[in-house]
Design a protein around this motif. Sequence first.
Motif, PDB file in Angstrom:
ATOM      1  N   PRO A 143      34.321  34.342  48.756  1.00 31.52           N
ATOM      2  CA  PRO A 143      35.370  34.717  47.790  1.00 31.52           C
ATOM      3  C   PRO A 143      35.406  36.233  47.577  1.00 31.52           C
ATOM      4  N   GLN A 146      36.755  37.799  44.388  1.00 32.93           N
ATOM      5  CA  GLN A 146      36.207  37.238  43.151  1.00 32.93           C
ATOM      6  C   GLN A 146      34.726  37.563  43.002  1.00 32.93           C
ATOM      7  N   THR A 231      43.069  43.501  42.173  1.00 31.82           N
ATOM      8  CA  THR A 231      41.978  43.024  41.309  1.00 31.82           C
ATOM      9  C   THR A 231      42.172  43.316  39.824  1.00 31.82           C
ATOM     10  N   PRO A 235      36.619  41.802  39.753  1.00 36.15           N
ATOM     11  CA  PRO A 235      36.077  40.908  38.728  1.00 36.15           C
ATOM     12  C   PRO A 235      34.962  41.598  37.936  1.00 36.15           C
TER      13      PRO A 235
END
Lengths: 289, 269
Positions: A143, A146, A231, A235
């Motif tokens: 990911p 993420q 983004t 994250p």
Amino acid sequence: MLVRFTPYAMVLPIVVFILAFTYWPILVSFDLSFRHWDFMSSEKPFVGLLNYSELVRSDEFWNSATITLIFTVISVPLRLALAIAIARYLTTESKTVRALRGAFFLPAVTSSVAIAVIWSWIFSTDAGVANTLLNNLGIAKVPWLQTPSLALWVIIIVNTWKQLGYDIVIYVAGLQAIPEDLYEAAKMDGGKRWHTFRRVTFPLVMPTTYFLLIVSVIESFQIFTIVDVMTQGGPAISTDMMVNMLYRTGFALFDVGKGSALAVLLFVFLVVLTVLKSRILGKRVHYEH
Amino acid sequence: MNTSGLLLRTTAVAVGLLFLSPLLYGIWISFQTANRFFSGNGEMTLQNYVDAVEKMNFLRYLFNSLIVSGGVTILSLATSIMAAYAFSRFEFRGRDLIFGLVVATLMIPGHITLIPNYLNFARVGLLDTYAGLILPAVANGFATFFLRQYFRGIPRSLDEAAWMDGANAWKVLYRVIIPMSKPAIYAMGLFIFLGEWNSYVWPLIATDSPDMLTLQIGLARLYKMDAQEGLVNWPLVMAAATLTMLPVLLGFALVERHLVRGISMGAIK
């Protein structure tokens, strides 16, 4: 008689525009950075250096300053190294070479949003090409966007891909300015390719390197669009660049004073770099074609 | 063609295609049905473009981007040409200072003006309007600098001949300088247009209503909203992205040399 006033009439429009939308706003930014305001209330109380002191005591500020710095320190040398390595093969003026330079240059003039969206797809967990390729090697899905430790690298890759063509074009201009006989002389001395590069090409193209170094540092500190689309700083604020923090502070949290203080700090830093640039570049020799 | 030439050409094409593969692949996806994209079966289609235009308001965004980029280009060229002419042909008090102020805008990081411009435009009710999108982007230090250099290269004897014929300063500009500089002005105009077309931060701040978004903001919103829900219709998003890149892709082949030269000149100045 009227001729005396004509030049003033001709420069007046642009002067009005730069005063209204550039110079006046700079002064307003400085003023607002000493005040407390939320865009709404009728009062804008003067709070002195409070916004600045809150800023430099907050983790959020140091987080985005550090991340912007890491981004810059990694992506600038990467861009320049790739650009000079590629530019060496693109200095001739044949149709083929010009087309290839064009291909490298295309992303630099293409919409950052479109590029960010395309790369978001490439690095998307389920549908992305990156994971499909890894899958073929037997590696599980990653990911990318993420994961805090990976997202910044994705941003660096995308930004490098976008800006590389600009660096290449500038390096090509620098390399083309090096007189051919210097290469001949190096060859006569029995120089190997790496030797020629290190002793002849690299030193002579140094002014170009200085120029690109400073320009790309200045530009890297202002990165915003790719991050905002891919983004939004996440994250877990792992890609939160300074302009992204500025945007959030000013336009999502409506903290005008702190947003302005952040803008002023970044502004002063970038202006110092710019002055440094003209100092360094003022001394270099120009080759114009 | 000899063998080494062919080899060079093949390598160049391969390298170029490989480098641009993310972009080309993205465009390719935009012609796929969702079915084909996710399962590999199914057909190629133009439906994503139809959807982007009909359901997602992208025709309106396209129109807005054309108005804003066109408006900025015309006003930038007009103000820059006039100023560049004055700077290149007349001696007047304060000239160097004014020229310095105009060119210095090139080096001023744009973020410092965002909050104040937003406040000022909100106060006079220009947010969410074309004027609000256009005005802050009009002054163009690079265009002024570039055109001044170009005008300086035009022999003064041509101006003087026109002056002799009784022309005034405006007529000399209109009849001599501008016709002599057409290639430079076209190249600059295109440069400004593409730059404004791709502009993101100010339109993001200065617009809100769905009817006033530019393509860049519309595309970013479409993608961000889908991404938040965790379900992106990639073929549709790619169709929107392709629309957003269209003028650059179309114009690029035509003017790549001008663009590249303009960029290098900016560096060498």
